[in-house]
Design a protein around this motif. Structure first.
Motif, PDB file in Angstrom:
ATOM      1  N   THR A  18      10.788  -3.750  -3.109  1.00  0.00           N
ATOM      2  CA  THR A  18       9.853  -3.430  -4.186  1.00  0.00           C
ATOM      3  C   THR A  18       9.096  -2.145  -3.878  1.00  0.00           C
ATOM      4  OG1 THR A  18       9.613  -5.778  -4.714  1.00  0.00           O
ATOM      5  CG2 THR A  18       7.882  -4.304  -5.520  1.00  0.00           C
ATOM      6  N   ALA A  19       8.605  -2.026  -2.652  1.00  0.00           N
ATOM      7  CA  ALA A  19       7.868  -0.815  -2.258  1.00  0.00           C
ATOM      8  C   ALA A  19       8.776   0.407  -2.315  1.00  0.00           C
ATOM      9  CB  ALA A  19       7.276  -0.990  -0.858  1.00  0.00           C
ATOM     10  N   ALA A  20       9.996   0.277  -1.804  1.00  0.00           N
ATOM     11  CA  ALA A  20      10.941   1.402  -1.836  1.00  0.00           C
ATOM     12  C   ALA A  20      11.267   1.785  -3.275  1.00  0.00           C
ATOM     13  CB  ALA A  20      12.217   1.049  -1.072  1.00  0.00           C
ATOM     14  N   GLY A  21      11.470   0.785  -4.121  1.00  0.00           N
ATOM     15  CA  GLY A  21      11.764   1.047  -5.526  1.00  0.00           C
ATOM     16  C   GLY A  21      10.621   1.719  -6.257  1.00  0.00           C
ATOM     17  N   ASN A  22       9.380   1.465  -5.814  1.00  0.00           N
ATOM     18  CA  ASN A  22       8.216   2.119  -6.410  1.00  0.00           C
ATOM     19  C   ASN A  22       8.123   3.589  -6.022  1.00  0.00           C
ATOM     20  OD1 ASN A  22       7.245  -0.070  -7.830  1.00  0.00           O
ATOM     21  ND2 ASN A  22       5.946  -0.768  -6.150  1.00  0.00           N
TER      22      ASN A  22
ATOM     23  N   GLY B 273       0.821  -1.211   0.000  1.00  0.00           N
ATOM     24  CA  GLY B 273       0.000   0.000   0.000  1.00  0.00           C
ATOM     25  C   GLY B 273       0.853   1.259   0.000  1.00  0.00           C
ATOM     26  N   LEU B 274       1.870   1.286   0.857  1.00  0.00           N
ATOM     27  CA  LEU B 274       2.744   2.452   0.935  1.00  0.00           C
ATOM     28  C   LEU B 274       3.532   2.655  -0.350  1.00  0.00           C
ATOM     29  CD1 LEU B 274       3.913   1.932   4.610  1.00  0.00           C
ATOM     30  CD2 LEU B 274       2.485   3.820   3.756  1.00  0.00           C
ATOM     31  N   GLY B 275       3.952   1.566  -0.967  1.00  0.00           N
ATOM     32  CA  GLY B 275       4.644   1.672  -2.255  1.00  0.00           C
ATOM     33  C   GLY B 275       3.728   2.193  -3.337  1.00  0.00           C
ATOM     34  N   SER B 276       2.490   1.737  -3.312  1.00  0.00           N
ATOM     35  CA  SER B 276       1.516   2.160  -4.315  1.00  0.00           C
ATOM     36  C   SER B 276       1.206   3.647  -4.218  1.00  0.00           C
ATOM     37  CB  SER B 276       0.234   1.343  -4.153  1.00  0.00           C
ATOM     38  OG  SER B 276      -0.746   1.755  -5.056  1.00  0.00           O
ATOM     39  N   VAL B 277       1.074   4.160  -2.985  1.00  0.00           N
ATOM     40  CA  VAL B 277       0.756   5.578  -2.816  1.00  0.00           C
ATOM     41  C   VAL B 277       2.014   6.442  -2.738  1.00  0.00           C
ATOM     42  CG1 VAL B 277      -1.460   5.080  -1.714  1.00  0.00           C
ATOM     43  CG2 VAL B 277       0.564   5.485  -0.277  1.00  0.00           C
ATOM     44  N   ARG B 278       3.163   5.793  -2.827  1.00  0.00           N
ATOM     45  CA  ARG B 278       4.467   6.467  -2.826  1.00  0.00           C
ATOM     46  C   ARG B 278       4.642   7.364  -1.600  1.00  0.00           C
ATOM     47  NH1 ARG B 278       6.131   7.962  -8.898  1.00  0.00           N
ATOM     48  NH2 ARG B 278       8.160   7.514  -8.008  1.00  0.00           N
ATOM     49  N   GLU B 279       4.423   6.766  -0.431  1.00  0.00           N
ATOM     50  CA  GLU B 279       4.542   7.463   0.846  1.00  0.00           C
ATOM     51  C   GLU B 279       6.014   7.551   1.249  1.00  0.00           C
ATOM     52  OE1 GLU B 279       4.229   9.543   3.929  1.00  0.00           O
ATOM     53  OE2 GLU B 279       2.305   9.069   2.994  1.00  0.00           O
TER      54      GLU B 279
END
Length: 183
Positions: A88-92, A56-62
């Protein structure tokens, strides 16, 4: 409404959260974002909920979660799947600035199953700097097919001409994912 879905997902358990939270991420629901940040910081968060929070955090780029995600991705004592999700989330989230972290991971052979190298590629998911290209090209020559395929896929995403010097050996690989990226 999004708020009613959020409240239901928090009240009725993990199975409903698995269905609802990805949708809340696409809607950038503020309440969900807040819960995800709390889960990320809580060491007792269940793995399933932690993965949902990271996605979720990766998707919203928090971006406020970036350092925590990078810490998890670099933590060799963490579960491999959790580390890869964190990377993956950090890379997003970031299009620049993760090259040094990726390099450190790429050069660290201490994790089993080449998790460090896969995390390095995932951190560079949106990077296209010369440094990122160099790291990805080096990882495309790795011995582990999963690392090679992931690195080649990112290089193809930046510019397929970056894969041309590697294509002949990739096409001859025994791994179908490596061959696909080489082709």
């Amino acid at each position: 409404s999004g708020q009613k879905l959020f409240q239901a997902s928090q009240s009725f358990g993990a199975n409903l959260r698995q269905l609802v939270e990805p949708t809340l991420a696409t809607w950038d629901n503020a309440s969900a974002r807040s819960v995800w940040l709390e889960r990320l910081k809580d060491v007792e968060t269940e793995p399933q909920d932690l993965i949902l929070a990271m996605r979720g955090l990766g998707s919203v780029r928090e971006l406020s979660a970036l350092e925590n995600l990078l810490s998890i991705a670099s933590d060799r004592l963490r579960n491999s799947a959790i580390r890869i999700e964190a990377a993956t989330a950090a890379g997003n989230m970031a299009e620049t600035g993760l090259e040094q972290r990726a390099d450190r991971l790429a050069l660290d052979p201490r994790a089993s199953l080449f998790v460090n190298q896969i995390c390095a590629v995932r951190l560079l998911a949106h990077h296209s700097s010369e440094s990122a290209r160099k790291t990805l090209t080096e990882l495309a020559g790795h011995e582990e097919p999963a690392v090679v395929a992931t690195a080649l896929q990112r290089l193809n995403g930046i510019d397929f001409s970056l894969v041309l010097p590697l294509a002949e050996s990739a096409i001859q690989s025994s791994d179908p994912q490596v061959r696909r990226q080489g082709a």
